[in-house]
Design an enzyme around this catalytic site. Structure first.
Site, PDB file in Angstrom:
ATOM      1  N   PHE A   1       0.852  -1.188   0.000  1.00  0.00           N
ATOM      2  CA  PHE A   1       0.000   0.000   0.000  1.00  0.00           C
ATOM      3  C   PHE A   1       0.885   1.234   0.000  1.00  0.00           C
ATOM      4  O   PHE A   1       2.051   1.159   0.402  1.00  0.00           O
ATOM      5  CB  PHE A   1      -0.926   0.001   1.228  1.00  0.00           C
TER       6      PHE A   1
ATOM      7  N   ASP B   1     -20.826  14.503  12.919  1.00  0.00           N
ATOM      8  CA  ASP B   1     -21.722  14.832  14.042  1.00  0.00           C
ATOM      9  C   ASP B   1     -20.979  14.955  15.376  1.00  0.00           C
ATOM     10  O   ASP B   1     -21.200  15.902  16.133  1.00  0.00           O
ATOM     11  CB  ASP B   1     -22.819  13.765  14.205  1.00  0.00           C
TER      12      ASP B   1
ATOM     13  N   GLN C   1      -7.851  14.657   3.750  1.00  0.00           N
ATOM     14  CA  GLN C   1      -7.242  13.851   2.683  1.00  0.00           C
ATOM     15  C   GLN C   1      -8.136  13.676   1.456  1.00  0.00           C
ATOM     16  O   GLN C   1      -9.307  13.327   1.595  1.00  0.00           O
ATOM     17  CB  GLN C   1      -6.917  12.458   3.215  1.00  0.00           C
TER      18      GLN C   1
ATOM     19  N   HIS D   1      -8.303  11.197  -1.658  1.00  0.00           N
ATOM     20  CA  HIS D   1      -7.786   9.931  -2.172  1.00  0.00           C
ATOM     21  C   HIS D   1      -7.623  10.098  -3.678  1.00  0.00           C
ATOM     22  O   HIS D   1      -8.525  10.601  -4.341  1.00  0.00           O
ATOM     23  CB  HIS D   1      -8.784   8.820  -1.841  1.00  0.00           C
TER      24      HIS D   1
ATOM     25  N   LEU E   1     -14.940   5.092  -4.298  1.00  0.00           N
ATOM     26  CA  LEU E   1     -13.528   4.742  -4.239  1.00  0.00           C
ATOM     27  C   LEU E   1     -13.161   3.545  -5.106  1.00  0.00           C
ATOM     28  O   LEU E   1     -13.876   2.547  -5.137  1.00  0.00           O
ATOM     29  CB  LEU E   1     -13.170   4.422  -2.788  1.00  0.00           C
TER      30      LEU E   1
ATOM     31  N   GLU F   1      -6.877   1.752  -3.331  1.00  0.00           N
ATOM     32  CA  GLU F   1      -5.435   1.851  -3.563  1.00  0.00           C
ATOM     33  C   GLU F   1      -4.810   0.454  -3.717  1.00  0.00           C
ATOM     34  O   GLU F   1      -3.721   0.309  -4.286  1.00  0.00           O
ATOM     35  CB  GLU F   1      -4.810   2.581  -2.364  1.00  0.00           C
TER      36      GLU F   1
ATOM     37  N   ARG G   1      -0.780   9.436  -0.487  1.00  0.00           N
ATOM     38  CA  ARG G   1      -1.960   9.923  -1.205  1.00  0.00           C
ATOM     39  C   ARG G   1      -1.935  11.420  -1.505  1.00  0.00           C
ATOM     40  O   ARG G   1      -2.397  11.846  -2.557  1.00  0.00           O
ATOM     41  CB  ARG G   1      -3.204   9.614  -0.379  1.00  0.00           C
TER      42      ARG G   1
ATOM     43  N   HIS H   1     -11.890  12.140   1.170  1.00  0.00           N
ATOM     44  CA  HIS H   1     -11.824  10.778   1.709  1.00  0.00           C
ATOM     45  C   HIS H   1     -11.700  10.667   3.220  1.00  0.00           C
ATOM     46  O   HIS H   1     -12.387   9.884   3.842  1.00  0.00           O
ATOM     47  CB  HIS H   1     -10.643  10.073   1.050  1.00  0.00           C
TER      48      HIS H   1
ATOM     49  N   ARG I   1      -2.682  10.812   6.001  1.00  0.00           N
ATOM     50  CA  ARG I   1      -2.739   9.425   6.477  1.00  0.00           C
ATOM     51  C   ARG I   1      -2.292   8.464   5.376  1.00  0.00           C
ATOM     52  O   ARG I   1      -2.650   8.639   4.223  1.00  0.00           O
ATOM     53  CB  ARG I   1      -4.175   9.076   6.889  1.00  0.00           C
TER      54      ARG I   1
HETATM   55  C1  LIG Z   1     -14.800   3.996   0.698  1.00  0.00           C
HETATM   56  C2  LIG Z   1     -13.810   3.960   1.810  1.00  0.00           C
HETATM   57  C3  LIG Z   1     -12.812   2.988   1.817  1.00  0.00           C
HETATM   58  C4  LIG Z   1     -11.878   2.950   2.842  1.00  0.00           C
HETATM   59  N1  LIG Z   1     -10.912   1.975   2.838  1.00  0.00           N
HETATM   60  C5  LIG Z   1     -10.027   1.900   3.871  1.00  0.00           C
HETATM   61  C6  LIG Z   1      -9.065   0.854   3.932  1.00  0.00           C
HETATM   62  O1  LIG Z   1      -9.003  -0.045   3.092  1.00  0.00           O
HETATM   63  N2  LIG Z   1      -8.197   0.847   4.968  1.00  0.00           N
HETATM   64  C7  LIG Z   1      -8.225   1.787   5.936  1.00  0.00           C
HETATM   65  O2  LIG Z   1      -7.421   1.727   6.859  1.00  0.00           O
HETATM   66  N3  LIG Z   1      -9.159   2.780   5.914  1.00  0.00           N
HETATM   67  C8  LIG Z   1     -10.056   2.849   4.913  1.00  0.00           C
HETATM   68  N4  LIG Z   1     -10.993   3.851   4.902  1.00  0.00           N
HETATM   69  C9  LIG Z   1     -11.106   4.739   6.060  1.00  0.00           C
HETATM   70  C10 LIG Z   1     -11.824   4.012   7.174  1.00  0.00           C
HETATM   71  O3  LIG Z   1     -12.724   3.080   6.641  1.00  0.00           O
HETATM   72  C11 LIG Z   1     -12.593   4.964   8.083  1.00  0.00           C
HETATM   73  O4  LIG Z   1     -11.763   5.999   8.490  1.00  0.00           O
HETATM   74  C12 LIG Z   1     -13.080   4.225   9.309  1.00  0.00           C
HETATM   75  O5  LIG Z   1     -13.804   3.077   8.941  1.00  0.00           O
HETATM   76  C13 LIG Z   1     -13.929   5.087  10.231  1.00  0.00           C
HETATM   77  O6  LIG Z   1     -14.390   4.261  11.271  1.00  0.00           O
HETATM   78  P1  LIG Z   1     -15.105   4.842  12.558  1.00  0.00           P
HETATM   79  O7  LIG Z   1     -15.405   3.677  13.426  1.00  0.00           O
HETATM   80  O8  LIG Z   1     -14.298   5.939  13.104  1.00  0.00           O
HETATM   81  O9  LIG Z   1     -16.439   5.493  11.981  1.00  0.00           O
HETATM   82  P2  LIG Z   1     -17.567   4.921  10.997  1.00  0.00           P
HETATM   83  O10 LIG Z   1     -17.281   3.555  10.511  1.00  0.00           O
HETATM   84  O11 LIG Z   1     -17.803   5.988  10.002  1.00  0.00           O
HETATM   85  O12 LIG Z   1     -18.802   4.793  11.943  1.00  0.00           O
HETATM   86  C14 LIG Z   1     -19.431   5.917  12.519  1.00  0.00           C
HETATM   87  C15 LIG Z   1     -20.530   5.427  13.418  1.00  0.00           C
HETATM   88  O13 LIG Z   1     -21.027   6.530  14.137  1.00  0.00           O
HETATM   89  C16 LIG Z   1     -22.421   6.534  14.083  1.00  0.00           C
HETATM   90  N5  LIG Z   1     -22.853   7.935  14.183  1.00  0.00           N
HETATM   91  C17 LIG Z   1     -22.421   8.996  13.465  1.00  0.00           C
HETATM   92  N6  LIG Z   1     -23.060  10.114  13.853  1.00  0.00           N
HETATM   93  C18 LIG Z   1     -23.897   9.740  14.838  1.00  0.00           C
HETATM   94  C19 LIG Z   1     -24.836  10.435  15.643  1.00  0.00           C
HETATM   95  N7  LIG Z   1     -25.058  11.736  15.517  1.00  0.00           N
HETATM   96  N8  LIG Z   1     -25.542   9.731  16.548  1.00  0.00           N
HETATM   97  C20 LIG Z   1     -25.357   8.385  16.679  1.00  0.00           C
HETATM   98  N9  LIG Z   1     -24.496   7.694  15.961  1.00  0.00           N
HETATM   99  C21 LIG Z   1     -23.764   8.362  15.053  1.00  0.00           C
HETATM  100  C22 LIG Z   1     -22.790   5.868  12.792  1.00  0.00           C
HETATM  101  O14 LIG Z   1     -24.066   5.298  12.889  1.00  0.00           O
HETATM  102  C23 LIG Z   1     -21.704   4.812  12.688  1.00  0.00           C
HETATM  103  O15 LIG Z   1     -22.092   3.653  13.377  1.00  0.00           O
HETATM  104  C24 LIG Z   1     -11.938   3.899   3.884  1.00  0.00           C
HETATM  105  C25 LIG Z   1     -12.940   4.855   3.880  1.00  0.00           C
HETATM  106  C26 LIG Z   1     -13.848   4.912   2.846  1.00  0.00           C
HETATM  107  C27 LIG Z   1     -14.885   5.995   2.867  1.00  0.00           C
END
Ligand SMILES: Cc1cc2nc3c(=O)[nH]c(=O)nc-3n(C[C@H](O)[C@H](O)[C@H](O)COP(=O)(O)OP(=O)(O)OC[C@H]3O[C@@H](n4cnc5c(N)ncnc54)[C@H](O)[C@@H]3O)c2cc1C
Length: 578
Positions: free
Chosen positions: A116, A217, A236, A238, A248, A251, A282, A348, A390
């Site tokens: 990566f 939020d 960032q 992507h 997406l 990568e 990136r 991203h 990142r």
């Molecule tokens: C398309 C895509 C591909 C990616 N691929 C990779 C990868 O291969 N490798 C890597 O390391 N990273 C990757 N990333 C980045 C990574 O996936 C994210 O940064 C990470 O998953 C975020 O996880 P999180 O648990 O912080 O939040 P999220 O998974 O975004 O979850 C947020 C949670 O908060 C809850 N929530 C939000 N607001 C509220 C509210 N007001 N009240 C109650 N609940 C709320 C939602 O319901 C959800 O459950 C990718 C991102 C994207 C968009």
């Protein structure tokens, strides 16, 4: 009042929230509050993988991973946190494996690993295989694995409950207020501990890889409660989003050997980054693409270039990239087996966020003063391991390492001592006023136009390349958008699953996050990582090797900016070459 009482309330059921829940479920009462059904969290969209120096397919060491993280982040990374990230990644991956995560395997049965961007052997000599993965659906499998384990461990889920406010009591977190989407009722969750794990705010841009729910939020709620947001200008892009749609194209396609082509069929990355080529970090690859387009070498003179994987052969594509090739077929009508895929940089990832210490505790100032009872982990948080850029696969590892640390710290250090802070008499007042005002307001300002303008403005003025003029205009525009937002009117006044109400609240959150980002970007008169200013093209360590802290003030568009030092332990800032 709908009242609930738990030792710990975790807001967010993505990878970070579930990982904290997994540490806590055995001996305390915990609730996970999520505006989405857990499996719909954006973590489920993560494709490429999760980094850890297991060294399963070639030599690797956590120190190399740490170095790459620090250098990748253009030295704005806190190095104590980066050391923890790289070291604890290994155990966190094995936790996932033991809970049943179906990783791709090597022929001798170990977790397979792939290349990566920015991940190197021996401090930058060449690419290394560090990313553990499940085809191109790694995040989906992380959610599956942890959600089923959480259910088994009796975690209480409140799904489709949207947090509107954080309750503070005498400087300590005392719970949250959430809206039950089903019937529009407010619920107060009284807690000894609140963990914010609500993800990023990529929906502020027109072209984005982020799901609809990624509206910042948690950041906005904290910001309105006087908690600063750190390094929000570091956002960032992507390099490879599908042209115009932004979805997406992982990568991992380049990790597996795919490459980028300009209109002359040239692999232009070789010119810019001779060693890592398409696997440079990136921020750089996004700028290479920007540069090619600016100099007229986009395809057909337009604002996109090609990503080609056809030469990898159908077998490898089917095995390693099955999901994304379908995205290209379905959304662009392009078949990557035979044709190159039109791509452009897409919004991203939030490198900044709510400042925390290495235990996941939220801190409120440049002296790292802890707010008792409040934790944050995942994309909402800024610990800061990503600095100003990142590396790919370093977010999933951030979730599992710091989600795990936050959970463990709560269980072993905080809960044994903590008590419930008394609930203020008006605990739900702010949230109630927010909802009632929105439901009862008359006027003619619609939310769609405001959202569209915000997203265009962020895309045009606060993206891969920035300057004083664009940012100043962005700030003025933001002030006017916020003014219009204060008059926004809903068409739907019902209380039953009112998605318009939810969206308008989310729009307000995007405006607040954007405000902090623009202010930080205007003040940072240098180029570093994802923050590239054409009017200050050089990195300026003498003046800006520091984290921005933005505090909301009464003056719209003008948060108070303070700064805190970057933690540097082993690696002194150097010029980045790849
Ligand atoms: C398309 C895509 C591909 C990616 N691929 C990779 C990868 O291969 N490798 C890597 O390391 N990273 C990757 N990333 C980045 C990574 O996936 C994210 O940064 C990470 O998953 C975020 O996880 P999180 O648990 O912080 O939040 P999220 O998974 O975004 O979850 C947020 C949670 O908060 C809850 N929530 C939000 N607001 C509220 C509210 N007001 N009240 C109650 N609940 C709320 C939602 O319901 C959800 O459950 C990718 C991102 C994207 C968009």
């Amino acid at each position: 009042m709908n009242y609930h009482k738990f030792d710990v309330v975790i807001v967010g059921a993505g990878g970070a929230g579930l990982m904290s829940a997994m540490q806590l479920s055995h001996n305390s009462s915990i609730a996970v509050v999520s505006k989405l059904y857990p499996m719909r969290s954006h973590t489920g969209a993560a494709q490429g993988g999760v980094a850890a120096a297991l060294g399963n397919t070639e030599e690797d060491h956590w120190q190399w991973h740490m170095f790459d993280t620090v250098k990748g982040g253009d030295y704005l990374v806190d190095q104590d946190a980066a050391a923890i990230l790289a070291q604890e990644a290994v155990d966190a991956i094995y936790d996932l494996e033991h809970w049943g995560m179906p990783f791709n395997r090597t022929s001798d049965g170990r977790i397979d690993q792939r290349r990566f961007g920015g991940h190197t052997r021996n401090f930058g000599e060449g690419p290394v295989r560090r990313s553990c993965y499940v085809a191109d659906r790694t995040g989906h499998m992380i959610l599956q694995t942890m959600y089923q384990q959480s259910l088994k461990n009796q975690v209480r889920f409140f799904n489709e409950f949207m947090m509107l406010d954080l309750i503070m009591s005498d400087g300590q977190a005392a719970g949250i207020v959430a809206l039950n989407m089903l019937d529009g009722e407010l619920h107060v969750f009284h807690a000894k501990t609140v963990v914010l794990a609500t993800g990023g705010y990529g929906r502020a841009w027109r072209v984005t890889s982020n799901a609809l729910a990624c509206t910042g939020d948690g950041m906005a709620v904290a910001y309105r409660r006087g908690i600063p947001l750190e390094d929000m200008e570091m956002y960032q892009f992507h390099p490879t989003g599908l042209y115009k749609v932004g979805i997406l194209f992982t990568e991992a396609a380049r990790g597996e050997g795919g490459y980028l082509l300009n209109k002359d069929g040239e692999r232009f990355c070789l010119r810019y980054a001779p060693t890592l080529q398409e696997l440079a970090p990136r921020d750089m690859v996004s700028r290479f693409i920007y540069q090619e387009i600016a100099e007229g070498r986009g395809i057909d003179g337009k604002d996109y270039v090609y990503l080609s994987v056809a030469h990898l052969g159908k077998k490898l594509i089917d095995e390693k990239l099955p999901e994304v090739i379908d995205f290209a077929r379905n959304y662009l009508g392009v078949d990557p087996y035979y044709e190159p895929v039109p791509i452009q940089p897409t919004a991203h990832y939030t490198m900044g966020g709510i400042p925390t210490d290495i235990e996941g505790r939220v801190v409120k100032d440049e002296n790292n003063t802890v707010i008792p009872g409040l934790y944050a982990a995942g994309e909402v948080a800024c610990v800061s391991v990503h600095g100003s850029n990142r590396l790919g696969t370093n977010s999933l590892v951030d979730l599992i390492v710091f989600g795990r640390r936050a959970g463990k710290h709560i269980a072993s250090k905080w809960l044994p001592e903590a008590d419930f802070a008394p609930l203020p008499a008006d605990a739900e007042e702010r949230a109630r006023e927010q909802v009632e005002t929105l439901l009862s307001r008359t006027g003619n300002e619609g939310q769609d136009a405001i959202r569209q303008e915000l997203r265009d403005m962020m895309m045009d003025k606060v993206s891969v390349v920035r300057d004083e003029r664009g940012l100043t205009e962005a700030r003025q525009q933001l002030v006017s958008l916020k003014e219009r937002y204060s008059r926004v009117r809903l068409m739907d006044h019902s209380r039953t699953f009112n998605t318009e109400l939810m969206e308008v609240i989310e729009l307000g959150n995007l405006l607040d996050c954007s405000e902090a980002a623009i202010a930080g970007a205007l003040a940072r008169k240098e180029s570093r990582g994802a923050h590239y200013r054409t009017d200050y093209e050089k990195r300026d360590d003498a003046n800006f090797l520091k984290h921005t802290l933005a505090y909301q003030t009464e003056r719209t568009g003008e948060p108070e900016l303070r700064y805190k030092p970057v933690v540097i332990t082993e690696f002194q800032p150097k010029e980045r070459k790849y």
